[in-house]
Scaffold this motif. Sequence first.
Motif, PDB file in Angstrom:
ATOM      1  N   ALA A  24       0.822  -1.208   0.000  1.00 46.13           N
ATOM      2  CA  ALA A  24       0.000   0.000   0.000  1.00 46.13           C
ATOM      3  C   ALA A  24       0.855   1.256   0.000  1.00 46.13           C
ATOM      4  N   GLY A  25       2.065   1.160   0.555  1.00 49.44           N
ATOM      5  CA  GLY A  25       2.941   2.323   0.591  1.00 49.44           C
ATOM      6  C   GLY A  25       4.032   2.326  -0.454  1.00 49.44           C
ATOM      7  N   LEU A  26       4.395   1.129  -0.944  1.00 47.41           N
ATOM      8  CA  LEU A  26       5.560   1.031  -1.838  1.00 47.41           C
ATOM      9  C   LEU A  26       5.242   0.469  -3.217  1.00 47.41           C
ATOM     10  N   GLY A  27       4.072  -0.089  -3.383  1.00 51.37           N
ATOM     11  CA  GLY A  27       3.741  -0.749  -4.633  1.00 51.37           C
ATOM     12  C   GLY A  27       3.965  -2.251  -4.528  1.00 51.37           C
ATOM     13  N   ILE A 197      10.160  -0.764   8.505  1.00 53.47           N
ATOM     14  CA  ILE A 197      11.383  -1.126   7.784  1.00 53.47           C
ATOM     15  C   ILE A 197      12.644  -0.673   8.521  1.00 53.47           C
ATOM     16  N   GLY A 198      12.655   0.554   9.010  1.00 52.69           N
ATOM     17  CA  GLY A 198      13.868   1.094   9.607  1.00 52.69           C
ATOM     18  C   GLY A 198      14.354   0.290  10.795  1.00 52.69           C
ATOM     19  N   GLU A 215      17.418  -0.326   1.066  1.00 53.92           N
ATOM     20  CA  GLU A 215      18.366   0.797   1.158  1.00 53.92           C
ATOM     21  C   GLU A 215      17.686   2.091   0.745  1.00 53.92           C
ATOM     22  N   GLY A 216      17.828   3.109   1.569  1.00 55.95           N
ATOM     23  CA  GLY A 216      17.271   4.420   1.276  1.00 55.95           C
ATOM     24  C   GLY A 216      15.829   4.589   1.678  1.00 55.95           C
ATOM     25  N   MET A 217      15.202   3.562   2.246  1.00 56.48           N
ATOM     26  CA  MET A 217      13.798   3.678   2.638  1.00 56.48           C
ATOM     27  C   MET A 217      13.681   4.163   4.073  1.00 56.48           C
TER      28      MET A 217
END
Length: 217
Positions: A24-27, A197-198, A215-217
């Motif tokens: 829902a947030g990332l595809g 995720i973090g 990475e980068g999220m």
Amino acid sequence: MLAVTVLVVAKAPVPGLAKTRLAAGLGADVAADIAAAALLDTLDAVAAAPVAQRVVALTGDLNDARRGREIADRLGDFTVVAQRGDGFAERLVQAHTDAARSGLPVLQIGMDTPQVSADLLADCGRALLGADAVLGMACDGGWWVLGVHDAAAAACLRTVPMSHPDTGELTLAALRRNGFTVALLSELADVDTVADIGAVRRACAPDSRFSCATEGM
């Protein structure tokens, strides 16, 4: 070598079917990539753990999954059974029944905690050998690991609503209500939404698949 079976309950990381809250947030495609990375990291940890048997209860088609070939190859080191039953709780109960056919205690995890290590699983297995059951709570109110000596103990999951904020506490209460002593294990964060995720990535090795995929999220 610990006389324990580790059971991984997993879903093939098929876009649109795996990790729908993450999607829902990332595809759908990115969520499936992350799910595949988490599953592979989990399988690596289980494969390295000093346990007697390793079982994966799988649902979904790896032919349609992200990194499906890599996952299929990794599963060569596991006994793979199909998930069966209606509803997640019933599938968990049946997976425990299938994994317990060897007669060993069963330590069950999912694919949402890629930070698990072989050492952590060994610690959980040793705790299980000294108690009727073990349970490790998840930070979101669920649980990330459940261990039982007898598959009949897992049958109490049928009375527990899954994916609720109090699933962990209700599972603990159900086990105790059925007369089982429960050793509580360390709490872990699991991955269900983008916000998770973090914390999970910080607990993973920097070169893990999950770390690279997020990475980068």
